[in-house]
Design an enzyme around this catalytic site. Structure first.
Site, PDB file in Angstrom:
ATOM      1  N   SER A  80      -2.299  13.367 -14.555  1.00  0.00           N
ATOM      2  CA  SER A  80      -3.572  13.595 -15.245  1.00  0.00           C
ATOM      3  C   SER A  80      -3.594  15.009 -15.800  1.00  0.00           C
ATOM      4  O   SER A  80      -2.943  15.905 -15.251  1.00  0.00           O
ATOM      5  CB  SER A  80      -4.729  13.410 -14.264  1.00  0.00           C
ATOM      6  N   LYS A 100      -3.334  16.513  -8.299  1.00  0.00           N
ATOM      7  CA  LYS A 100      -2.609  16.364  -9.558  1.00  0.00           C
ATOM      8  C   LYS A 100      -1.821  17.631  -9.909  1.00  0.00           C
ATOM      9  O   LYS A 100      -0.763  17.554 -10.539  1.00  0.00           O
ATOM     10  CB  LYS A 100      -3.574  15.975 -10.678  1.00  0.00           C
ATOM     11  N   TYR A 152      -9.107  15.661  -6.089  1.00  0.00           N
ATOM     12  CA  TYR A 152      -8.333  15.036  -7.166  1.00  0.00           C
ATOM     13  C   TYR A 152      -7.544  16.057  -7.999  1.00  0.00           C
ATOM     14  O   TYR A 152      -6.316  15.926  -8.130  1.00  0.00           O
ATOM     15  CB  TYR A 152      -9.260  14.199  -8.052  1.00  0.00           C
ATOM     16  N   ASP A 209       0.868  -1.168   0.000  1.00  0.00           N
ATOM     17  CA  ASP A 209       0.000   0.000   0.000  1.00  0.00           C
ATOM     18  C   ASP A 209       0.910   1.224   0.000  1.00  0.00           C
ATOM     19  O   ASP A 209       1.619   1.476   0.978  1.00  0.00           O
ATOM     20  CB  ASP A 209      -0.878  -0.031   1.251  1.00  0.00           C
TER      21      ASP A 209
END
Length: 199
Positions: free
Chosen positions: A146, A167, A163, A64
């Protein structure tokens, strides 16, 4: 690709999606692949799906990336078994759709995104880079990012929560790594690949 034959590449987020495809393609192109993910059963399925003659070059390992101790233990194991990490493909990432950043009681999804998309990169790049630097090996760090690391889209299926900010952070981290690797006197390269969405 000849330079990379039999080199050790670590692929994070390798149990499914982009990471699984990257790991399989790298095995087929002559790398020794250490495939990391939380879901051991999926890694084992991917291992069995490879042609028999390539399975010995694929090493599934449960890790992890949000757990610093697990990351350290994994890279130490790689050091002992193979002598070090030559390439890192940092693909692990996560997002949450539909939970507003300003919503009440949203701490858990925010933390999960930050721990995976930012701290997971920090832990893995740190361990991989120091393995390369200590061996004076001109390795390569590849970070899957992304396009939301450059702009925040308006999406019809709901808010993207933390998110895009995570990024954007990765975009800045790549340039920071580029400067640090050069300032350390190494020729370790860092490359970023921008996707429409993360794995």
């Amino acid at each position: 690709m000849e330079r990379w034959q039999n080199k050790v590449v670590v692929v994070t987020g390798a149990s499914a999606g982009i990471g699984a495809v990257i790991a399989a393609d790298l095995v087929k192109n002559g790398f020794i692949v250490v495939a990391l993910a939380r879901r051991e059963e999926r890694l084992q399925e991917n291992h069995r799906a490879l042609p028999e003659n390539l399975q010995s070059r694929y090493y599934p390992r449960t890790c992890d990336v949000t757990n610093e101790d697990q990351v350290k233990d994994t890279f130490a194991w790689i050091e002992t078994k193979f002598g070090g990490t030559d390439v890192l493909v940092n693909n692990a990432g996560m997002g949450v759709v539909g939970v507003e950043l300003s919503a009440a009681n949203n701490t858990e999804p925010i933390r999960n995104i930050l721990e995976t998309n930012i701290m997971g990169v920090v832990y893995c790049v740190r361990e991989a880079f120091n393995s390369m630097k200590n061996r004076n090996f001109d390795g390569h760090v590849v970070i899957i990012n992304s396009i939301t690391g450059h702009y925040v889209p308006i999406v019809p299926f709901g808010p993207l929560n933390m998110y895009p900010p995570s990024k954007f952070a990765v975009t800045a981290m790549v340039e920071t790594y580029r400067q640090e690797f050069a300032n350390a006197g190494t020729k370790v390269k860092v490359t970023v690949s921008y996707l429409l969405s993360s794995s």
